[in-house]
Scaffold this active site. Structure first.
Site, PDB file in Angstrom:
ATOM      1  N   ASP A   9       0.818  -1.209   0.000  1.00 26.02           N
ATOM      2  CA  ASP A   9       0.000   0.000   0.000  1.00 26.02           C
ATOM      3  C   ASP A   9       0.858   1.269   0.000  1.00 26.02           C
ATOM      4  O   ASP A   9       1.756   1.429   0.829  1.00 26.02           O
ATOM      5  CB  ASP A   9      -0.879  -0.001   1.255  1.00 26.02           C
ATOM      6  CG  ASP A   9      -1.940   1.080   1.202  1.00 26.02           C
ATOM      7  OD1 ASP A   9      -2.907   0.895   0.444  1.00 26.02           O
ATOM      8  OD2 ASP A   9      -1.786   2.105   1.883  1.00 26.02           O
ATOM      9  N   TYR A  37       2.642  10.212   0.150  1.00 25.72           N
ATOM     10  CA  TYR A  37       3.522   9.706   1.212  1.00 25.72           C
ATOM     11  C   TYR A  37       4.980  10.065   0.922  1.00 25.72           C
ATOM     12  O   TYR A  37       5.479   9.840  -0.173  1.00 25.72           O
ATOM     13  CB  TYR A  37       3.417   8.176   1.351  1.00 25.72           C
ATOM     14  CG  TYR A  37       2.108   7.657   1.856  1.00 25.72           C
ATOM     15  CD1 TYR A  37       1.146   8.485   2.430  1.00 25.72           C
ATOM     16  CD2 TYR A  37       1.822   6.291   1.779  1.00 25.72           C
ATOM     17  CE1 TYR A  37      -0.053   7.977   2.896  1.00 25.72           C
ATOM     18  CE2 TYR A  37       0.624   5.778   2.245  1.00 25.72           C
ATOM     19  CZ  TYR A  37      -0.319   6.622   2.798  1.00 25.72           C
ATOM     20  OH  TYR A  37      -1.499   6.103   3.255  1.00 25.72           O
TER      21      TYR A  37
HETATM   22  N1  LIG Z   1      -5.735   5.618   4.070  1.00 27.24           N
HETATM   23  C1  LIG Z   1      -5.218   6.431   4.953  1.00 27.24           C
HETATM   24  O1  LIG Z   1      -5.682   7.565   5.175  1.00 27.24           O
HETATM   25  C2  LIG Z   1      -4.018   5.981   5.728  1.00 27.24           C
HETATM   26  C3  LIG Z   1      -3.553   6.705   6.836  1.00 27.24           C
HETATM   27  C4  LIG Z   1      -2.433   6.228   7.521  1.00 27.24           C
HETATM   28  C5  LIG Z   1      -1.817   5.046   7.101  1.00 27.24           C
HETATM   29  N2  LIG Z   1      -2.285   4.384   6.008  1.00 27.24           N
HETATM   30  C6  LIG Z   1      -1.668   3.117   5.543  1.00 27.24           C
HETATM   31  O2  LIG Z   1      -1.613   2.196   6.625  1.00 27.24           O
HETATM   32  C7  LIG Z   1      -0.276   1.726   6.794  1.00 27.24           C
HETATM   33  C8  LIG Z   1      -0.016   1.421   8.257  1.00 27.24           C
HETATM   34  O3  LIG Z   1      -0.258   2.528   9.095  1.00 27.24           O
HETATM   35  P1  LIG Z   1       0.880   3.205   9.972  1.00 27.24           P
HETATM   36  O4  LIG Z   1       2.182   2.863   9.374  1.00 27.24           O
HETATM   37  O5  LIG Z   1       0.521   4.624  10.152  1.00 27.24           O
HETATM   38  O6  LIG Z   1       0.694   2.587  11.409  1.00 27.24           O
HETATM   39  P2  LIG Z   1       0.923   1.138  12.069  1.00 27.24           P
HETATM   40  O7  LIG Z   1       0.937   0.100  11.025  1.00 27.24           O
HETATM   41  O8  LIG Z   1      -0.101   1.044  13.135  1.00 27.24           O
HETATM   42  O9  LIG Z   1       2.334   1.300  12.767  1.00 27.24           O
HETATM   43  C9  LIG Z   1       3.521   1.198  12.062  1.00 27.24           C
HETATM   44  C10 LIG Z   1       4.633   0.954  13.054  1.00 27.24           C
HETATM   45  O10 LIG Z   1       4.437  -0.308  13.637  1.00 27.24           O
HETATM   46  C11 LIG Z   1       5.681  -0.921  13.849  1.00 27.24           C
HETATM   47  N3  LIG Z   1       5.507  -2.363  13.663  1.00 27.24           N
HETATM   48  C12 LIG Z   1       5.093  -3.011  12.552  1.00 27.24           C
HETATM   49  N4  LIG Z   1       5.001  -4.335  12.755  1.00 27.24           N
HETATM   50  C13 LIG Z   1       5.399  -4.527  14.043  1.00 27.24           C
HETATM   51  C14 LIG Z   1       5.523  -5.672  14.843  1.00 27.24           C
HETATM   52  N5  LIG Z   1       5.158  -6.868  14.368  1.00 27.24           N
HETATM   53  N6  LIG Z   1       5.974  -5.512  16.117  1.00 27.24           N
HETATM   54  C15 LIG Z   1       6.318  -4.294  16.603  1.00 27.24           C
HETATM   55  N7  LIG Z   1       6.195  -3.160  15.888  1.00 27.24           N
HETATM   56  C16 LIG Z   1       5.734  -3.278  14.615  1.00 27.24           C
HETATM   57  C17 LIG Z   1       6.618  -0.392  12.811  1.00 27.24           C
HETATM   58  O11 LIG Z   1       7.888  -0.349  13.404  1.00 27.24           O
HETATM   59  P3  LIG Z   1       9.266  -0.315  12.611  1.00 27.24           P
HETATM   60  O12 LIG Z   1       9.214   0.972  11.839  1.00 27.24           O
HETATM   61  O13 LIG Z   1      10.268  -0.338  13.713  1.00 27.24           O
HETATM   62  O14 LIG Z   1       9.335  -1.489  11.700  1.00 27.24           O
HETATM   63  C18 LIG Z   1       6.012   0.946  12.446  1.00 27.24           C
HETATM   64  O15 LIG Z   1       6.740   1.992  13.029  1.00 27.24           O
HETATM   65  C19 LIG Z   1       0.585   2.874   6.225  1.00 27.24           C
HETATM   66  O16 LIG Z   1       1.874   2.417   5.871  1.00 27.24           O
HETATM   67  C20 LIG Z   1      -0.243   3.306   5.036  1.00 27.24           C
HETATM   68  O17 LIG Z   1       0.007   2.452   3.940  1.00 27.24           O
HETATM   69  C21 LIG Z   1      -3.374   4.815   5.332  1.00 27.24           C
END
Ligand SMILES: NC(=O)c1ccc[n+]([C@@H]2O[C@H](COP(=O)([O-])OP(=O)(O)OC[C@H]3O[C@@H](n4cnc5c(N)ncnc54)[C@H](OP(=O)(O)O)[C@@H]3O)[C@@H](O)[C@H]2O)c1
Length: 294
Positions: free
Chosen positions: A56, A61
């Protein structure tokens, strides 16, 4: 390359499937200098090795100061450096947001003119024509929702996008988009995590309409993600019983809540990806679920 048996889930209602857990690429470039090309490749290749097939991104971004396709380009660079086949991979990008570099404020533009320009720019950057999945990033409060969705319908009819998704949409908007797009609409991407649980109505609507519900920010978003298991949380307690991590339990919990949910956790480290993908194999009991739902 060992591809594990990462479970798959339907993408829309036409019989296609994607991995039950995707990879959100936003984290790869959100903080300037946080990852270099080599690390981004390792993250993306680990996901591919684990059987992840949904990736995604979005045109906006990138690091503070403006995205302008930075993340799309970084994701594709890492995917194209993979020596195996990408035939099964679906890249989803998004249009409808703008970022003003001077102030790093985000704004929306859901006008047909902007969506068309953004779609063409994403096709060029990703080198994918038609786009495998094009998602309307966020409703524009200045415009009737139908106008933005009608624009996506036109792009679909003209063959520029193969599948359509919407994001940050409420139940009424999901219904409206479905009535305009029909089977072209395959997914809804909304926020859903242990700390943001207001997604239930959207999930139920996706079940009724045969749409995939992609949960963004499944650990509470990148700022909160690390604190998921702290403070005596139920996720930590259940994790201990399963010999798992609280993050794995958060993903397994979502997968158990509905067969249409596909969490898309973000990561900047291969270890995170490995840990998250393995969560699809965890079987939670009714007691576990009751504890997590409390
Ligand atoms: N549609 C929208 O409006 C919208 C808005 C926000 C996000 N998104 C999408 O959703 C995706 C995910 O959201 P997000 O990145 O904001 O938040 P998230 O997935 O809740 O958090 C990401 C963080 O979680 C950590 N992480 C991942 N897997 C882990 C695990 N198994 N154990 C411990 N920590 C873990 C990562 O750490 P490390 O960095 O240390 O690996 C990263 O810093 C985004 O990449 C984007 O594609 C969409």
């Amino acid at each position: 390359v060992t591809v594990t048996g990462l479970a798959r889930r339907p993408l829309g209602a036409a019989g296609e499937t994607i991995s039950a857990i995707g990879l959100g690429a936003m984290t790869l470039t959100q903080v300037a200098g946080a990852t270099d090309a080599d690390q981004r490749r390792r993250v993306v290749h680990t996901a591919l090795e684990m059987g992840v097939t949904y990736f995604d991104t979005a045109d906006v971004y990138g690091p503070a100061g403006g995205g302008d396709g930075v993340n799309e380009l970084a994701l594709m660079e890492a995917l194209r450096a993979w020596s195996g086949s990408l035939d099964d991979v679906i890249v989803g990008t998004k249009g409808g947001h703008l970022r003003f570099p001077e102030t790093d404020t985000w704004w929306v533009d859901g006008s047909p003119r902007h969506l068309r320009q953004a779609c063409i720019a994403s096709i060029r950057r990703l080198g994918l024509d038609p786009l495998p999945l094009y998602q309307h990033h966020r409703p524009d409060p200045q415009l009737p929702y139908e106008e933005s969705i009608g624009a996506l319908r036109d792009l679909y009819d003209e063959g520029m996008i193969r599948r359509v998704g919407i994001s940050n949409a409420n139940v009424e908007q999901i219904r409206s988009a479905h009535s305009i797009l029909g089977p072209a609409l395959v997914s809804v991407q909304n926020e859903f995590s242990p700390s943001v649980r207001s997604a239930a109505a959207g999930v139920a609507e996706c079940e009724a309409l045969g749409l995939t519900f992609m949960s963004w920010g499944p650990f509470g978003g990148m700022r909160q993600a690390k604190s998921l298991g702290e403070g005596g949380s139920a996720f930590a307690a259940v994790a201990q019983r399963h010999g798992a991590t609280p993050h794995q339990i958060a993903l397994a919990w979502q997968l158990h809540l509905s067969p249409v949910i596909v969490p898309i956790p973000g990561a900047s480290r291969p270890e995170s990806v490995r840990d998250s993908a393995a969560a699809a194999a965890i079987r939670l009991t009714d007691d576990d679920m009751a504890e997590l739902d409390r």
